[in-house]
Scaffold this motif. Structure first.
Motif, short mmCIF file in Angstrom:
data_model
loop_
_atom_site.label_atom_id
_atom_site.label_comp_id
_atom_site.label_asym_id
_atom_site.label_seq_id
_atom_site.Cartn_x
_atom_site.Cartn_y
_atom_site.Cartn_z
N LYS A 30 18.44 52.46 44.99
CA LYS A 30 18.86 53.48 45.59
C LYS A 30 20.30 52.73 46.51
N LYS A 31 20.11 51.71 46.73
CA LYS A 31 21.23 50.97 47.46
C LYS A 31 22.46 50.72 46.78
N ALA A 32 21.96 50.54 45.23
CA ALA A 32 23.09 50.09 44.29
C ALA A 32 23.80 51.43 44.30
N THR A 33 23.07 52.62 44.02
CA THR A 33 23.72 53.74 43.64
C THR A 33 24.79 54.30 44.85
N ASN A 93 25.12 46.75 32.21
CA ASN A 93 26.50 47.08 32.82
C ASN A 93 26.77 46.62 34.36
N ASN A 94 27.79 46.83 34.77
CA ASN A 94 28.05 46.48 36.31
C ASN A 94 26.95 47.13 37.16
N ASN A 95 26.36 48.21 36.77
CA ASN A 95 25.67 48.80 37.62
C ASN A 95 24.39 47.76 38.36
N ASN A 96 24.16 47.11 37.44
CA ASN A 96 23.03 45.93 37.43
C ASN A 96 23.37 45.19 38.62
N MET A 97 24.66 45.01 39.00
CA MET A 97 25.11 44.03 39.93
C MET A 97 25.38 44.89 41.14
N MET A 98 25.43 46.33 41.40
CA MET A 98 25.84 46.83 42.46
C MET A 98 25.29 46.56 43.75
N SER A 99 23.93 46.17 43.62
CA SER A 99 23.14 46.00 45.10
C SER A 99 23.54 44.75 45.57
N TYR A 100 23.94 43.57 44.61
CA TYR A 100 24.58 42.34 44.91
C TYR A 100 25.83 42.58 45.77
N GLY A 101 26.41 43.35 44.96
CA GLY A 101 27.96 43.71 45.55
C GLY A 101 27.93 44.20 46.97
N GLU A 102 27.14 44.95 47.28
CA GLU A 102 26.69 45.50 48.67
C GLU A 102 26.45 44.41 49.52
N LYS A 103 25.71 43.35 49.12
CA LYS A 103 25.36 42.24 49.96
C LYS A 103 26.56 41.52 50.22
N TYR A 104 27.46 41.17 49.19
CA TYR A 104 28.57 40.26 49.56
C TYR A 104 29.38 41.12 50.43
N LEU A 148 34.62 42.62 43.24
CA LEU A 148 34.82 43.02 41.73
C LEU A 148 33.89 43.01 40.92
N LEU A 149 33.39 44.18 40.01
CA LEU A 149 32.29 44.34 39.10
C LEU A 149 32.73 44.83 38.06
N PRO A 150 33.24 43.91 37.23
CA PRO A 150 33.78 44.30 35.89
C PRO A 150 32.42 44.49 34.73
N ASN A 151 32.93 45.28 34.02
CA ASN A 151 32.20 45.56 32.95
C ASN A 151 32.45 44.62 31.69
N ASN A 152 31.53 43.77 31.31
CA ASN A 152 32.02 42.87 30.15
C ASN A 152 32.44 43.54 28.87
N ARG A 153 33.36 42.89 28.14
CA ARG A 153 33.91 43.19 26.84
C ARG A 153 32.54 44.11 26.07
N ALA A 154 32.74 45.10 25.51
CA ALA A 154 31.72 45.80 24.61
C ALA A 154 30.35 46.14 25.45
N HIS A 155 30.67 46.43 26.80
CA HIS A 155 29.45 46.90 27.74
C HIS A 155 30.00 47.87 28.56
N GLY A 156 29.33 48.83 29.21
CA GLY A 156 29.52 49.67 30.17
C GLY A 156 30.31 50.74 29.46
N ASN A 157 31.52 51.33 30.15
CA ASN A 157 32.05 52.67 29.50
C ASN A 157 33.16 52.28 28.78
N LYS A 158 32.82 51.66 27.55
CA LYS A 158 33.97 51.35 26.56
C LYS A 158 34.60 52.74 25.82
N LYS A 159 35.77 52.86 25.87
CA LYS A 159 36.35 54.12 25.37
C LYS A 159 36.97 53.88 23.87
N THR A 160 37.11 52.84 23.51
CA THR A 160 37.60 52.57 22.21
C THR A 160 37.19 51.33 21.72
#
Length: 105
Positions: free
Chosen positions: A13-16, A59-70, A78-90
């Protein structure tokens, strides 16, 4: 086990909620792959940054609660999605799509 599940739901919930407060950044790399990240910058200028990298097959959703703490500790986040993860468009035009490989790019 019940306590663990309660804590997981609380962190999710905190991450969302934190993700809703972040901005999106998108770049296209040399092999035409669109990469995405979320970020949040402190209102008061600071040069402190936390760059939070997620694990394999998530993807970076798994790090959002840590992002809030920092962020609460005064860091820009900064919470990037790694190459070939997350919202890849092409898809990559590289000859070798092995993670970490730049062969043929």
């Amino acid at each position: 086990e019940k306590v663990i599940l309660q804590n997981q739901k609380k962190e999710q919930k905190k991450a969302t909620e934190f993700k809703k407060t972040t901005s999106n950044a998108n770049i296209t790399n040399n092999d035409n792959l669109k990469l995405q990240a979320n970020y949040k910058v402190q209102e008061k200028e600071t040069h402190k940054w936390a760059i939070l990298i997620h694990g394999y097959k998530v993807n970076n959703n798994n790090m959002m609660s840590y992002g809030e703490k920092y962020y609460e500790m005064g860091y820009n986040v900064l919470l990037p999605n790694n190459r070939a993860h997350g919202n890849k468009k092409t898809k990559s035009k590289c000859k070798d799509n092995t993670p970490g490989s730049l062969n043929g790019c």
